[in-house]
Design a protein around this motif. Structure first.
Motif, PDB file in Angstrom:
ATOM      1  N   ASP A   9      -3.925  -7.544   1.772  1.00 39.71           N
ATOM      2  CA  ASP A   9      -3.754  -6.107   1.987  1.00 39.71           C
ATOM      3  C   ASP A   9      -4.867  -5.332   1.290  1.00 39.71           C
ATOM      4  O   ASP A   9      -5.468  -4.417   1.867  1.00 39.71           O
ATOM      5  CB  ASP A   9      -2.387  -5.669   1.462  1.00 39.71           C
ATOM      6  CG  ASP A   9      -1.986  -4.275   1.912  1.00 39.71           C
ATOM      7  OD1 ASP A   9      -2.847  -3.530   2.415  1.00 39.71           O
ATOM      8  OD2 ASP A   9      -0.798  -3.913   1.754  1.00 39.71           O
TER       9      ASP A   9
ATOM     10  N   ARG B 270       0.830  -1.206   0.000  1.00 36.30           N
ATOM     11  CA  ARG B 270       0.000   0.000   0.000  1.00 36.30           C
ATOM     12  C   ARG B 270       0.870   1.264   0.000  1.00 36.30           C
ATOM     13  O   ARG B 270       0.641   2.200  -0.765  1.00 36.30           O
ATOM     14  CB  ARG B 270      -0.934  -0.025   1.215  1.00 36.30           C
ATOM     15  CG  ARG B 270      -1.958   1.091   1.273  1.00 36.30           C
ATOM     16  CD  ARG B 270      -2.995   0.799   2.347  1.00 36.30           C
ATOM     17  NE  ARG B 270      -3.648  -0.481   2.083  1.00 36.30           N
ATOM     18  CZ  ARG B 270      -4.655  -0.642   1.224  1.00 36.30           C
ATOM     19  NH1 ARG B 270      -5.135   0.394   0.566  1.00 36.30           N
ATOM     20  NH2 ARG B 270      -5.182  -1.833   1.037  1.00 36.30           N
TER      21      ARG B 270
ATOM     22  N   GLY C 158      -7.615  -3.376   3.483  1.00 37.01           N
ATOM     23  CA  GLY C 158      -7.410  -1.927   3.522  1.00 37.01           C
ATOM     24  C   GLY C 158      -8.123  -1.153   2.444  1.00 37.01           C
ATOM     25  O   GLY C 158      -8.048   0.080   2.414  1.00 37.01           O
TER      26      GLY C 158
END
Length: 273
Positions: free
Chosen positions: A128, A92, A132
């Protein structure tokens, strides 16, 4: 004062299961002879070929792992005599860094080899994004290459499909004609010559291989964490399994100005600063 001896399985260079088994047996014999208090086992190959089948669950030695991409529970960790550091890549943050350097970039392709380690990395990538939400760049494809020629084809195809290229692991690629392993340095030398997209790295080998940017999972950080855990075992006599499994957190920020110049990218001063 501790004495440190380093032994290698070389899993990424030699994936022949018979020879890996022989090397693991040789290392195990050395462990049985020297009777170390602690074994620090780096990378998934060491868990798969040495710790899980031969060292886990014993009274000694105590084992601290690091550089492990697979979920530790896959190896039965923590165990009574095993704990350590699981590696994580900062997907990210790395995509966000590229977006800050090249605001007009929208699409990214992530390219990696077809090794077992890449399987775990891709699982983390998916987790991820799931946990997120969307990345700063749209992940338009996740590609795996089984040979150097496949890697070449996928890099060429990416030039018209994406605005950036995320580079994962490329340490197990082999030449289709000779069957010989192509070194990571050779893979990246070709890639730098053929690629015109900004590149994103995730592990600290990206520094020496000329990738443009990334928040890199640091082997140094993992080693320091594992070393601190080993020190607790050596100095205080605690069982490794009593120590909680840890994960690297900080990362190393990479911005390669030479690569930026070659790609015609002007890195904002605020990022350099």
């Amino acid at each position: 004062r501790a004495t440190l001896e380093t032994l290698y399985l070389n899993v990424k260079q030699d994936q022949d299961q018979e020879s890996l088994g022989q090397r693991a047996a040789s290392i195990l014999e050395r462990i049985e002879t020297e009777k170390p208090q602690v074994v620090i086992a780096a990378d998934d190959g060491a868990q798969l070929h040495l710790v899980q089948p031969f060292l886990k669950g014993r009274a000694s030695p105590q084992v601290i792992f690091c550089g492990v991409n697979a979920p530790p529970k896959q190896y039965g960790y923590p165990a009574a005599n095993v704990s350590g550091v699981r590696g994580r890549w900062h997907f990210r943050q790395s995509f966000a860094l590229l977006k800050n350097i090249v605001p007009e970039a929208k699409r990214v392709i992530f390219l990696t080899d077809d090794s077992q380690s890449s399987t775990y990395v891709l699982a983390d990538l998916k987790a991820d994004r799931r946990q997120g939400g969307p990345f700063a760049l749209t992940l338009v494809a996740v590609e795996q290459a089984g040979s150097f020629q496949q890697w070449q084809g996928k890099v060429r195809a990416a030039q018209t499909r994406a605005d950036a290229l995320g580079l994962g692991i490329y340490h197990s690629l082999r030449d289709e004609r000779s069957g010989a392993q192509v070194t990571p340095e050779a893979v990246m030398a070709w890639t730098r010559g053929a690629n015109r997209l900004p590149t994103i790295g995730f592990s600290d080998y990206a520094i020496k291989h000329g990738q443009l940017c990334g928040v890199l999972g640091s082997a140094l950080e993992q080693g320091q964490l594992a070393g601190a855990m080993a020190r607790q075992v050596l100095e205080h006599g605690v069982a490794a399994g009593s120590l909680p499994i840890r994960s690297n957190q900080t990362g190393t920020v990479l911005v390669n100005l030479k690569t930026a110049e070659q790609l015609g990218i002007l890195v904002p001063f605020a990022i350099i600063e």
